[in-house]
Enzyme design. Structure first.
Site, mmCIF file in Angstrom:
data_model
loop_
_atom_site.group_PDB
_atom_site.id
_atom_site.type_symbol
_atom_site.label_atom_id
_atom_site.label_comp_id
_atom_site.label_asym_id
_atom_site.label_seq_id
_atom_site.Cartn_x
_atom_site.Cartn_y
_atom_site.Cartn_z
ATOM 1 N N THR A 3 -12.273 -51.448 -92.228
ATOM 2 C CA THR A 3 -12.697 -52.275 -93.358
ATOM 3 C C THR A 3 -12.530 -51.614 -94.718
ATOM 4 O OG1 THR A 3 -14.970 -51.483 -93.203
ATOM 5 C CG2 THR A 3 -14.400 -53.456 -91.907
ATOM 6 N N ALA A 4 -11.990 -50.418 -94.749
ATOM 7 C CA ALA A 4 -11.901 -49.673 -96.014
ATOM 8 C C ALA A 4 -10.955 -50.342 -96.991
ATOM 9 C CB ALA A 4 -11.441 -48.243 -95.760
ATOM 10 N N HIS A 18 -6.386 -40.839 -91.274
ATOM 11 C CA HIS A 18 -7.163 -41.513 -90.233
ATOM 12 C C HIS A 18 -6.245 -42.387 -89.374
ATOM 13 C CE1 HIS A 18 -10.945 -42.920 -88.521
ATOM 14 N NE2 HIS A 18 -10.458 -44.141 -88.564
ATOM 15 N N ARG A 22 -5.014 -42.025 -84.923
ATOM 16 C CA ARG A 22 -5.281 -43.018 -83.888
ATOM 17 C C ARG A 22 -4.198 -42.954 -82.821
ATOM 18 N NH1 ARG A 22 -6.132 -47.747 -88.237
ATOM 19 N NH2 ARG A 22 -8.097 -47.022 -89.099
ATOM 20 N N GLU A 30 -6.404 -53.761 -90.094
ATOM 21 C CA GLU A 30 -6.949 -53.386 -91.395
ATOM 22 C C GLU A 30 -7.395 -54.676 -92.079
ATOM 23 O OE1 GLU A 30 -6.939 -50.119 -92.391
ATOM 24 O OE2 GLU A 30 -5.769 -49.394 -90.695
ATOM 25 N N ASP A 48 -15.282 -50.520 -88.091
ATOM 26 C CA ASP A 48 -15.551 -49.239 -88.744
ATOM 27 C C ASP A 48 -15.104 -49.334 -90.196
ATOM 28 O OD1 ASP A 48 -16.102 -46.602 -89.267
ATOM 29 O OD2 ASP A 48 -14.541 -45.798 -87.975
#
Length: 137
Positions: A3-4, A18, A22, A30, A48
């Site tokens: 969610t960034a 990040h 994964r 995203e 997250d």
């Protein structure tokens, strides 16, 4: 579901690191706010994180706590109406002292109320303390 929102170059590099870490077993989505627009039926979904997700509502709605909380709750309800297993990662930012900054205090309230909303609906709640899981519910 990540969610960034990328705010600047430093954060962009952080997100890229990040993403690179994964493994191939992950399907990466995203999405800053509209999590429910993705069909996740029958899947295990890690969101997250709730804190960054709430930040997006908060700033898009001019730091209006009640409007951001209502929007986040509605989106949460739409997402979790899907037949899936959901794991929500969040932060408990209200455990420290009270900030001198008004915007931070308002966001802390929003985050706390959203955490309560999610926890009330969850089957299980686990607080991580220094890497140690503490079952709350």
């Amino acid at each position: 579901m990540a969610t960034a929102r990328v705010w600047d170059d430093e954060f962009r590099r952080r997100v890229e690191r990040h993403q690179a870490s994964r493994g191939p077993q992950w399907t990466n989505i995203e999405e800053e706010k509209a999590l429910s627009r993705h069909d996740v039926a029958g899947r295990v979904v890690v969101v997250d994180c709730v804190t960054l997700w709430c930040t997006n509502f908060f700033f898009d709605l001019d730091s209006d706590v009640q409007a951001a909380l209502a929007a986040a709750r509605e989106e949460f309800d739409r997402l979790t109406a899907q037949d899936a297993t959901f794991l929500f990662v969040t932060n408990e930012i209200g455990l420290g002292g009270v900030s001198e900054n008004k915007i931070q205090r308002r966001f802390t309230d929003l985050q706390g109320w959203m955490n309560q909303y999610i926890a009330e609906r969850a089957d299980e709640v686990v607080l991580m303390v220094s890497g140690i899981p503490v079952k709350v519910k």
